[in-house]
Design an enzyme around this catalytic site. Sequence first.
Site, PDB file in Angstrom:
ATOM      1  N   HIS A  46       0.860  -1.184   0.000  1.00  0.00           N
ATOM      2  CA  HIS A  46       0.000   0.000   0.000  1.00  0.00           C
ATOM      3  C   HIS A  46       0.894   1.232   0.000  1.00  0.00           C
ATOM      4  O   HIS A  46       1.271   1.745   1.057  1.00  0.00           O
ATOM      5  CB  HIS A  46      -0.927  -0.013   1.225  1.00  0.00           C
ATOM      6  CG  HIS A  46      -2.025   0.997   1.154  1.00  0.00           C
ATOM      7  ND1 HIS A  46      -3.359   0.649   1.196  1.00  0.00           N
ATOM      8  CD2 HIS A  46      -2.002   2.346   1.030  1.00  0.00           C
ATOM      9  CE1 HIS A  46      -4.109   1.748   1.123  1.00  0.00           C
ATOM     10  NE2 HIS A  46      -3.293   2.783   1.025  1.00  0.00           N
ATOM     11  N   HIS A  48       1.436   4.915  -2.203  1.00  0.00           N
ATOM     12  CA  HIS A  48       0.968   5.855  -3.225  1.00  0.00           C
ATOM     13  C   HIS A  48       2.137   6.575  -3.888  1.00  0.00           C
ATOM     14  O   HIS A  48       2.977   7.183  -3.204  1.00  0.00           O
ATOM     15  CB  HIS A  48       0.030   6.886  -2.596  1.00  0.00           C
ATOM     16  CG  HIS A  48      -1.285   6.311  -2.159  1.00  0.00           C
ATOM     17  ND1 HIS A  48      -2.394   6.306  -2.969  1.00  0.00           N
ATOM     18  CD2 HIS A  48      -1.663   5.725  -0.994  1.00  0.00           C
ATOM     19  CE1 HIS A  48      -3.416   5.742  -2.331  1.00  0.00           C
ATOM     20  NE2 HIS A  48      -2.990   5.373  -1.124  1.00  0.00           N
ATOM     21  N   ASP A  50       2.141   9.360  -5.655  1.00  0.00           N
ATOM     22  CA  ASP A  50       2.125  10.811  -5.461  1.00  0.00           C
ATOM     23  C   ASP A  50       2.301  11.221  -4.003  1.00  0.00           C
ATOM     24  O   ASP A  50       2.402  12.411  -3.710  1.00  0.00           O
ATOM     25  CB  ASP A  50       0.841  11.432  -6.029  1.00  0.00           C
ATOM     26  CG  ASP A  50      -0.407  10.647  -5.686  1.00  0.00           C
ATOM     27  OD1 ASP A  50      -0.294   9.509  -5.197  1.00  0.00           O
ATOM     28  OD2 ASP A  50      -1.518  11.161  -5.916  1.00  0.00           O
ATOM     29  N   GLY A 204      -9.422   7.814  -1.910  1.00  0.00           N
ATOM     30  CA  GLY A 204     -10.056   9.117  -1.719  1.00  0.00           C
ATOM     31  C   GLY A 204     -10.917   9.174  -0.472  1.00  0.00           C
ATOM     32  O   GLY A 204     -11.048   8.198   0.272  1.00  0.00           O
ATOM     33  N   HIS A 231      -9.693   1.197  -0.295  1.00  0.00           N
ATOM     34  CA  HIS A 231      -9.551   1.935   0.955  1.00  0.00           C
ATOM     35  C   HIS A 231     -10.891   1.880   1.678  1.00  0.00           C
ATOM     36  O   HIS A 231     -11.926   2.254   1.105  1.00  0.00           O
ATOM     37  CB  HIS A 231      -9.214   3.402   0.679  1.00  0.00           C
ATOM     38  CG  HIS A 231      -7.813   3.644   0.207  1.00  0.00           C
ATOM     39  ND1 HIS A 231      -7.328   3.160  -0.989  1.00  0.00           N
ATOM     40  CD2 HIS A 231      -6.796   4.356   0.775  1.00  0.00           C
ATOM     41  CE1 HIS A 231      -6.077   3.557  -1.140  1.00  0.00           C
ATOM     42  NE2 HIS A 231      -5.727   4.274  -0.084  1.00  0.00           N
ATOM     43  N   GLU A 234     -11.069   3.664   7.086  1.00  0.00           N
ATOM     44  CA  GLU A 234     -10.014   4.580   7.525  1.00  0.00           C
ATOM     45  C   GLU A 234     -10.637   5.841   8.117  1.00  0.00           C
ATOM     46  O   GLU A 234     -10.345   6.211   9.253  1.00  0.00           O
ATOM     47  CB  GLU A 234      -9.110   4.947   6.346  1.00  0.00           C
ATOM     48  CG  GLU A 234      -7.997   5.926   6.710  1.00  0.00           C
ATOM     49  CD  GLU A 234      -7.206   6.395   5.496  1.00  0.00           C
ATOM     50  OE1 GLU A 234      -6.106   6.931   5.685  1.00  0.00           O
ATOM     51  OE2 GLU A 234      -7.709   6.244   4.364  1.00  0.00           O
ATOM     52  N   ASP A 312       1.943   3.577   3.051  1.00  0.00           N
ATOM     53  CA  ASP A 312       0.911   4.479   2.548  1.00  0.00           C
ATOM     54  C   ASP A 312       1.548   5.598   1.725  1.00  0.00           C
ATOM     55  O   ASP A 312       1.463   5.599   0.507  1.00  0.00           O
ATOM     56  CB  ASP A 312       0.055   5.055   3.679  1.00  0.00           C
ATOM     57  CG  ASP A 312      -1.272   5.611   3.173  1.00  0.00           C
ATOM     58  OD1 ASP A 312      -1.632   5.342   2.011  1.00  0.00           O
ATOM     59  OD2 ASP A 312      -1.959   6.312   3.947  1.00  0.00           O
TER      60      ASP A 312
END
Length: 387
Positions: A46, A48, A50, A204, A231, A234, A312
């Site tokens: 997991h 990302h 960006d 998102g 996701h 969370e 993450d």
Amino acid sequence: MPTIRDDETPNATGIPSSARRTDIIPPPTLAVTEELLHALPKTDLHCHLDGSMRLKTILELAEQQKIKLMADTEDGLAKAIHMGQVCKSLEEYLVAFDVTLSVLQTAESLYRAAYELAVDAAAENVRWLEVRYSPALHLQKGLKMTTVIDSVLEGLRAAKRETGIKCAVIVCGIRHINPQTSMRLAELSVAYKNRGVVGFDLAGAEASFPAKDHLDAFRLILKNNVNCTAHAGEAYGPESISQAIHSLGAHRIGHGTRLREDGDLLNYVNDHRIPMEVCPSSNVQTGAVSSLESHPLKFYFDYGLRVTINTDNRLITDTTVTKELWLAHRQLGLSLEDLTTVIVSGFKSAFLPFREKQDMLRQVNQEIATTLAAFEKRPVAAMRQPA
């Protein structure tokens, strides 16, 4: 010497006893250190793209692209994007992505970000890296989605040639973007199946953007036998996790912090061996948990859930897999045996073909055993952790 214990029962990935899956029992006297955790083979399932850039790279790309940022030094930029700082909400946390995305709108920048991420992961002995991002967020300067995918995959391939790290891409649909875009991204994922894309995700803000709105995209994904995760749990309750599993058909759950609030659903996840992509420090930073000590990771692990530990966002959370494992030991009390189990769970949970996963598990179990044996032989002073 560490003990390698054969498990004659099929594991959660369906690998039978003939695959010789092994559990490793570390020597009871071997101390857990960051150096040891760094040396062990690991996964990051997991992560990302960006949210995992280098500060220096962001500044250099901004200068090249004539983009004005809120800071022109690494320290200033780190503060501006809340790097490692606790945010008031997930939404505040996500503001940092406006900065990184502003410089990730060219093929060259995407290639560089992917390459550097994989190189950085390889430097801490991550063997399998799943990089996730949404191509729909990289179109501001006219790139085609296919160009976005190709640029990232080429960057990952370059890192593999240099370091040996194995990488793959998970394409993200975005909850607060319309479901039609998720469908386009799902179609893209199907087209790139077996060409570097191994899964589809829904990311998102959770509140007010239910997963079921993106059902058609996930139907297409499942119809074409593509792996999927989501996701969930969370920033919203366990009903978000339930939707991800029962409506979307998610094979893994991203975060799942609030699963503990629904015991029946927790048992379902446990019984069906649905892996949890846990990101402890990120969960503190976004306010999903009040502190690391209150994180449910240890409870999930003790209860028997298939938990994996991930970063993450390496930049925004200022972390690595090694650091997350170290915190799980220091703050949550996971033993070395626990941590090796979690590490192996990462490889079991990878979006990899069955035969390839078999081979990787054999190699990883042996490497873990070899690494533990090497550290056991070292002098005690050499193993002492600095204060």
